[in-house]
Scaffold this active site. Structure first.
Site, short mmCIF file in Angstrom:
data_model
loop_
_atom_site.label_atom_id
_atom_site.label_comp_id
_atom_site.label_asym_id
_atom_site.label_seq_id
_atom_site.Cartn_x
_atom_site.Cartn_y
_atom_site.Cartn_z
N ASP A 283 12.77 42.02 5.43
CA ASP A 283 13.03 42.75 6.67
C ASP A 283 14.38 43.45 6.67
O ASP A 283 14.91 43.74 7.74
CB ASP A 283 12.92 41.81 7.87
CG ASP A 283 13.96 40.68 7.83
OD1 ASP A 283 14.76 40.64 6.88
OD2 ASP A 283 13.97 39.85 8.76
N ASP B 240 12.41 32.78 0.68
CA ASP B 240 12.93 33.05 2.03
C ASP B 240 14.00 32.01 2.31
O ASP B 240 13.87 30.86 1.89
CB ASP B 240 11.82 32.96 3.08
CG ASP B 240 12.17 33.71 4.37
OD1 ASP B 240 13.26 33.46 4.91
OD2 ASP B 240 11.36 34.53 4.83
N CYS C 285 17.26 41.95 13.73
CA CYS C 285 15.83 41.88 14.03
C CYS C 285 15.59 41.47 15.49
O CYS C 285 14.61 41.90 16.11
CB CYS C 285 15.14 40.88 13.10
SG CYS C 285 15.06 41.43 11.39
#
Length: 248
Positions: free
Chosen positions: A126, A59, A185
């Site tokens: 995501d 990440d 997001c």
């Protein structure tokens, strides 16, 4: 397995479906988890607690105050820290025997290098482009892929088995050339427990795959947190898929 491990994992070992043999498979296993946000923050602690030997986590984001509403592995003192660094510390405190390998943002080349080393891959990302890249790497390496998604009150879960003949892949359902459904997001609301429900189910599916327990694959499972209802849709393999089909 030493005496300390036999005691620590005794509740797994008591399950006939797992026993010592299954627990040893977990201790020997390596799992790649891409994304340490809502889904990853729910899945990773269970993978570490269950005894996965090596967790490769990736990440590039840092912990933000808005994450704390649902990414319950992180604490206020983690704000501003890289998620991988904060997560590594959390997991090592939980299970010091678990080896943690951290990475930032993974491109196609990095995914292609990491995927063959792993027994299972969890897509906790995501965005559409990353999902496609993860799927391509899983197909190329013939590694099981557990995919999750969560937004608003709706969650999705699917297991793909490119290691098995005639199994569909993520691109059979969502072709790479289709318009990306992504949006920022921050513009979407997310019901806090939803990421926990989907993320922990990803962990459960990954553990079952490693142990060798029955695991439904090639099925898209959709969950609505408002109604509590699940719906399942069979995914058909696309012979024209650009990733796993004849066209590939």
């Amino acid at each position: 397995m030493n005496d300390a491990q036999l005691l620590r994992y005794s509740r797994h070992i008591l399950l006939n479906e797992i026993s010592i043999e299954g627990q040893q498979k977990l201790l020997n296993a390596t799992a790649l988890v891409v994304g340490c946000g809502g889904l990853g923050a729910a899945a990773l602690p269970y993978l570490a607690a269950a005894g996965i030997g090596t967790l490769v986590i990736a990440d590039h984001d840092r912990v933000d105050e808005t994450n704390l509403q649902r990414q319950i592995s992180y604490r206020e003192q983690d704000i501003g820290s890289l998620k991988t660094e904060a997560m590594q510390q959390i997991l090592q405190q939980q299970n010091s025997a678990c080896r943690i390998e951290t990475h930032g943002k993974l491109d196609a080349a990095a995914l292609a290098e990491l995927a063959p080393r792993c027994d299972v891959i969890l897509d906790c990302s995501d965005n559409f482009a990353t999902r496609q890249a993860i799927n391509a790497a899983a197909v190329a390496a013939r590694k099981p892929l557990v995919s999750g998604a969560a937004v608003r009150f709706d969650g999705q879960l699917a297991v793909y088995r490119p290691d098995l003949a005639a199994a569909p892949c993520y691109a059979c359902l969502f072709p790479p050339h289709t318009p990306s459904p992504d949006a920022a997001c921050a513009t979407f609301g997310v019901f806090a427990p939803l990421v926990g429900i989907i993320g922990t189910m990803q962990a459960a599916e990954a553990l079952k795959i490693i142990i060798g327990l029955p695991c439904e694959h090639g099925v898209l499972r959709c969950y609505n947190a408002l109604s509590g209802a699940w719906q399942s849709f069979k995914i058909q393999k696309n012979s024209g898929c650009l990733v796993c089909g004849e066209a590939a």
